[in-house]
Design a protein around this motif. Structure first.
Motif, PDB file in Angstrom:
ATOM      1  N   PHE A  39      19.450 -78.968  98.507  1.00 48.38           N
ATOM      2  CA  PHE A  39      18.933 -78.816  97.082  1.00 48.38           C
ATOM      3  C   PHE A  39      18.811 -78.017  96.481  1.00 48.38           C
ATOM      4  N   GLU A  40      18.550 -77.721  95.383  1.00 50.02           N
ATOM      5  CA  GLU A  40      18.411 -75.974  94.871  1.00 50.02           C
ATOM      6  C   GLU A  40      17.022 -75.769  94.750  1.00 50.02           C
ATOM      7  N   LEU A  41      16.506 -74.861  96.088  1.00 46.21           N
ATOM      8  CA  LEU A  41      15.641 -74.749  95.838  1.00 46.21           C
ATOM      9  C   LEU A  41      14.746 -73.314  95.175  1.00 46.21           C
ATOM     10  N   THR A  42      15.998 -72.530  95.224  1.00 45.90           N
ATOM     11  CA  THR A  42      15.266 -71.376  94.106  1.00 45.90           C
ATOM     12  C   THR A  42      16.947 -71.287  93.612  1.00 45.90           C
ATOM     13  N   GLY A  43      16.829 -70.197  92.331  1.00 47.01           N
ATOM     14  CA  GLY A  43      17.531 -70.223  92.161  1.00 47.01           C
ATOM     15  C   GLY A  43      17.784 -70.329  90.302  1.00 47.01           C
ATOM     16  N   SER A  44      18.483 -70.189  89.462  1.00 43.84           N
ATOM     17  CA  SER A  44      18.508 -70.968  88.597  1.00 43.84           C
ATOM     18  C   SER A  44      18.208 -72.147  87.539  1.00 43.84           C
ATOM     19  N   VAL A  45      18.436 -72.866  88.877  1.00 43.52           N
ATOM     20  CA  VAL A  45      17.890 -74.605  88.311  1.00 43.52           C
ATOM     21  C   VAL A  45      17.004 -74.902  89.424  1.00 43.52           C
ATOM     22  N   ALA A  46      16.339 -74.234  89.860  1.00 47.82           N
ATOM     23  CA  ALA A  46      15.739 -74.572  91.489  1.00 47.82           C
ATOM     24  C   ALA A  46      14.460 -75.916  90.740  1.00 47.82           C
ATOM     25  N   ASN A  47      14.019 -75.167  89.790  1.00 48.26           N
ATOM     26  CA  ASN A  47      13.569 -76.188  88.863  1.00 48.26           C
ATOM     27  C   ASN A  47      13.975 -77.941  89.020  1.00 48.26           C
ATOM     28  N   TYR A  48      14.634 -78.236  89.419  1.00 49.53           N
ATOM     29  CA  TYR A  48      15.776 -79.881  88.888  1.00 49.53           C
ATOM     30  C   TYR A  48      15.800 -79.519  90.664  1.00 49.53           C
ATOM     31  N   GLY A  49      16.048 -78.885  91.387  1.00 49.36           N
ATOM     32  CA  GLY A  49      16.627 -79.427  92.821  1.00 49.36           C
ATOM     33  C   GLY A  49      14.460 -79.689  93.351  1.00 49.36           C
ATOM     34  N   ASN A  50      13.681 -78.874  92.805  1.00 51.69           N
ATOM     35  CA  ASN A  50      12.398 -78.725  93.772  1.00 51.69           C
ATOM     36  C   ASN A  50      11.682 -80.552  92.877  1.00 51.69           C
ATOM     37  N   GLN A  51      11.887 -80.339  91.890  1.00 47.51           N
ATOM     38  CA  GLN A  51      11.274 -82.050  91.580  1.00 47.51           C
ATOM     39  C   GLN A  51      12.451 -82.972  92.316  1.00 47.51           C
ATOM     40  N   SER A  83      21.264 -72.620  94.732  1.00 48.53           N
ATOM     41  CA  SER A  83      21.489 -73.332  93.194  1.00 48.53           C
ATOM     42  C   SER A  83      23.075 -71.930  93.348  1.00 48.53           C
ATOM     43  N   GLU A  84      24.004 -72.810  93.803  1.00 45.09           N
ATOM     44  CA  GLU A  84      24.869 -71.594  94.071  1.00 45.09           C
ATOM     45  C   GLU A  84      25.922 -72.321  94.977  1.00 45.09           C
ATOM     46  N   ALA A  85      27.098 -73.093  94.452  1.00 42.89           N
ATOM     47  CA  ALA A  85      28.365 -73.920  95.097  1.00 42.89           C
ATOM     48  C   ALA A  85      28.551 -73.963  96.797  1.00 42.89           C
ATOM     49  N   VAL A 102      21.974 -88.914 109.325  1.00 40.70           N
ATOM     50  CA  VAL A 102      22.811 -89.581 109.088  1.00 40.70           C
ATOM     51  C   VAL A 102      22.909 -89.041 107.501  1.00 40.70           C
ATOM     52  N   ALA A 103      22.760 -89.368 107.043  1.00 43.03           N
ATOM     53  CA  ALA A 103      23.143 -89.013 105.226  1.00 43.03           C
ATOM     54  C   ALA A 103      22.516 -87.608 104.754  1.00 43.03           C
ATOM     55  N   ILE A 104      22.886 -87.876 103.034  1.00 39.38           N
ATOM     56  CA  ILE A 104      22.243 -86.078 102.630  1.00 39.38           C
ATOM     57  C   ILE A 104      22.525 -86.739 100.860  1.00 39.38           C
ATOM     58  N   PHE A 105      21.019 -86.157 100.902  1.00 36.51           N
ATOM     59  CA  PHE A 105      21.337 -86.081  99.200  1.00 36.51           C
ATOM     60  C   PHE A 105      20.752 -85.242  99.093  1.00 36.51           C
ATOM     61  N   GLY A 106      20.969 -84.993  97.717  1.00 39.87           N
ATOM     62  CA  GLY A 106      21.442 -83.838  97.026  1.00 39.87           C
ATOM     63  C   GLY A 106      23.607 -83.316  96.344  1.00 39.87           C
ATOM     64  N   PRO A 107      23.265 -82.085  96.257  1.00 42.56           N
ATOM     65  CA  PRO A 107      23.006 -81.271  95.623  1.00 42.56           C
ATOM     66  C   PRO A 107      22.199 -81.915  93.528  1.00 42.56           C
ATOM     67  N   ALA A 108      21.470 -81.067  93.431  1.00 49.31           N
ATOM     68  CA  ALA A 108      21.182 -82.186  91.977  1.00 49.31           C
ATOM     69  C   ALA A 108      22.123 -81.441  91.090  1.00 49.31           C
ATOM     70  N   THR A 109      22.641 -80.505  90.793  1.00 44.46           N
ATOM     71  CA  THR A 109      23.302 -80.167  90.311  1.00 44.46           C
ATOM     72  C   THR A 109      24.548 -80.886  89.849  1.00 44.46           C
ATOM     73  N   SER A 110      26.164 -81.055  89.145  1.00 43.45           N
ATOM     74  CA  SER A 110      27.122 -81.610  89.375  1.00 43.45           C
ATOM     75  C   SER A 110      28.368 -80.251  90.090  1.00 43.45           C
ATOM     76  N   SER A 111      28.572 -78.811  89.967  1.00 43.10           N
ATOM     77  CA  SER A 111      29.513 -78.329  90.204  1.00 43.10           C
ATOM     78  C   SER A 111      28.904 -78.026  91.411  1.00 43.10           C
ATOM     79  N   GLY A 132      23.825 -85.262  90.202  1.00 45.85           N
ATOM     80  CA  GLY A 132      24.631 -85.050  89.538  1.00 45.85           C
ATOM     81  C   GLY A 132      25.995 -85.795  88.935  1.00 45.85           C
ATOM     82  N   THR A 133      26.059 -86.073  87.215  1.00 42.72           N
ATOM     83  CA  THR A 133      26.619 -86.751  86.961  1.00 42.72           C
ATOM     84  C   THR A 133      28.100 -86.733  86.429  1.00 42.72           C
ATOM     85  N   ASN A 134      29.089 -85.609  86.853  1.00 37.67           N
ATOM     86  CA  ASN A 134      30.240 -85.491  86.429  1.00 37.67           C
ATOM     87  C   ASN A 134      30.925 -86.169  87.397  1.00 37.67           C
TER      88      ASN A 134
END
Length: 388
Positions: A39-51, A83-85, A102-111, A132-134
């Motif tokens: 997840f995006e725990l820091t960076g430009s969309v950290a709010n998304y990841g932390n929530q 917050s970086e690809a 055994v499985a992964i959640f995330g990331p938060a953004t599509s890119s 991730g909606t794309n």
């Protein structure tokens, strides 16, 4: 002879130590189910990841309190993709090869999610993005990616909802599309909005673009203002959305601005101010004004845990946690392939945002909402249920 006996004894002791170490590790692992969080725990969309992480943690905490799965406790191993690809790809690799999840959640953004799905496919470990909606996340060149899933609806649904809202509710005849050119999320939404808005008889007067982390939008906004559209469709994330709305209103652009779930964050009000967001609308997955008992219970549980209202990203993270926990429980196994099969077979599962069935493309069939911003507050506008 004595030297040989000593050497043999030392060898036996060392081997016993190695076996004890292996046995101890294996015993420890058998009592824990390790799930990864990229997840995006820091960076430009950290709010998304932390929530989103907060929602997942709540689902896991509740499952563990109820006895876990197969008598095992669930552990969430987090990796910050900043917050970086590129970092998201590295995080996925680390979680699979080093942390042995055994499985992964995330990331938060599509890119960022798109940057990781191939890693999960190559290693045959399920990845479940909460937000991730794309549509390319789960489908590549017309084929469903076997190990990619999501707990949110896809971009075409959002684009369709907002195009219909523009045409039918706002009776808009013209639109300008203003996208984040560095975001797959934004591009996909723009395409689906344009397709349906045009089919509805509307005209797209122009398209403008910006890049994530831009600060000054006045040049492109001046062009949009000159076109004088009935609506502006702005599928982007909260940081840029807040700045764009603030600058647009300062320039006297009072037409409705339309957006998508990337707007759905309290930070957008902090950045734009309450008044500039008036006469704007966006699609989302969840409304805190929903009186459904499952929504009410989730909000109460979340507020008790974190002392604040959940955002849509928290709700979708919680849903992702429930979806994964249910799949592992039904699989009765920590084998990633069996977890994958169980995720694929999910049907009529009750989540915080409603009943969910996973379709053939590994996307959930679920409802969406349209929210109006009024004096800094979210106002529930309408609910849209897709046809099955």
């Amino acid at each position: 002879m004595r030297k040989k006996l000593v050497a043999a004894a030392m060898s036996t002791l060392l081997m016993a130590g190695v076996l004890a170490g292996c046995g101890g590790g294996a015993k420890e692992e058998t009592n824990v189910i390790k799930l990864g969080g990229n997840f995006e725990l820091t960076g430009s969309v950290a709010n998304y990841g932390n929530q989103a992480v907060n929602g997942i943690k709540l689902a896991i905490k509740q499952a563990n309190a109820a006895g876990g799965i197969m008598g095992k406790q669930i552990t969430l191993v987090l990796a910050d993709n900043k917050s970086e690809a590129a970092e998201a790809t590295n995080a996925a690799t680390k979680l699979i090869t080093q942390d042995k999840v055994v499985a992964i959640f995330g990331p938060a953004t599509s890119s960022n999610t798109l940057a990781t799905v191939q890693v999960s496919q190559d290693n045959k470990v399920p990845v479940l993005t909460p937000t991730g909606t794309n549509e390319k996340i789960t489908v590549d060149n017309g084929k469903t990616r076997p190990y990619a899933f999501r707990s949110c609806f896809i971009d075409p649904l959002q684009g369709t909802i907002m195009a219909n809202f523009a045409s039918n509710t706002l009776t808009a005849k013209t639109a300008v599309i203003y996208i984040d050119n560095s975001s797959d999320y934004s591009k996909g939404l723009a395409q689906s909005f344009e397709t349906l808005f045009t089919q509805n008889g509307g005209q797209v007067l122009g398209k403008e673009a910006f890049l994530q982390k831009d600060q000054d939008f006045k040049s492109t906004l001046t062009k949009i203002k000159a076109l004088n559209p009935d609506v502006v469709f702005l599928p982007a994330y909260y940081e840029e959305v807040g700045k764009i709305l603030k600058q647009a209103r300062e320039m006297g652009m009072n037409m409705p601005f339309l957006g998508t779930d990337g707007w759905d964050d309290a930070k957008v009000v902090e950045i734009a101010g309450a008044a500039p967001l008036n006469n704007s609308f966006f699609s989302s997955h969840f409304s805190s004004q929903d009186t459904d008992p499952h929504v009410v219970k989730f909000i109460a549980d979340y507020k008790q845990e974190y002392g604040q209202e959940p955002s849509v990203f928290s709700a979708l993270g919680y849903d992702a946690g429930l979806l994964m926990i249910d799949a592992i429980t039904r699989a009765n196994s920590t084998d990633p392939a069996k977890i994958r099969d169980a995720l694929e077979q999910t049907k009529n599962l009750q989540l915080s945002t409603g009943l969910v069935t996973i379709d053939a493309n590994h996307n959930p069939i679920k409802s969406a909402v349209v929210i109006e911003m009024k004096d800094g507050q979210q106002i529930f506008k309408e609910k849209v249920t897709p046809k099955l």
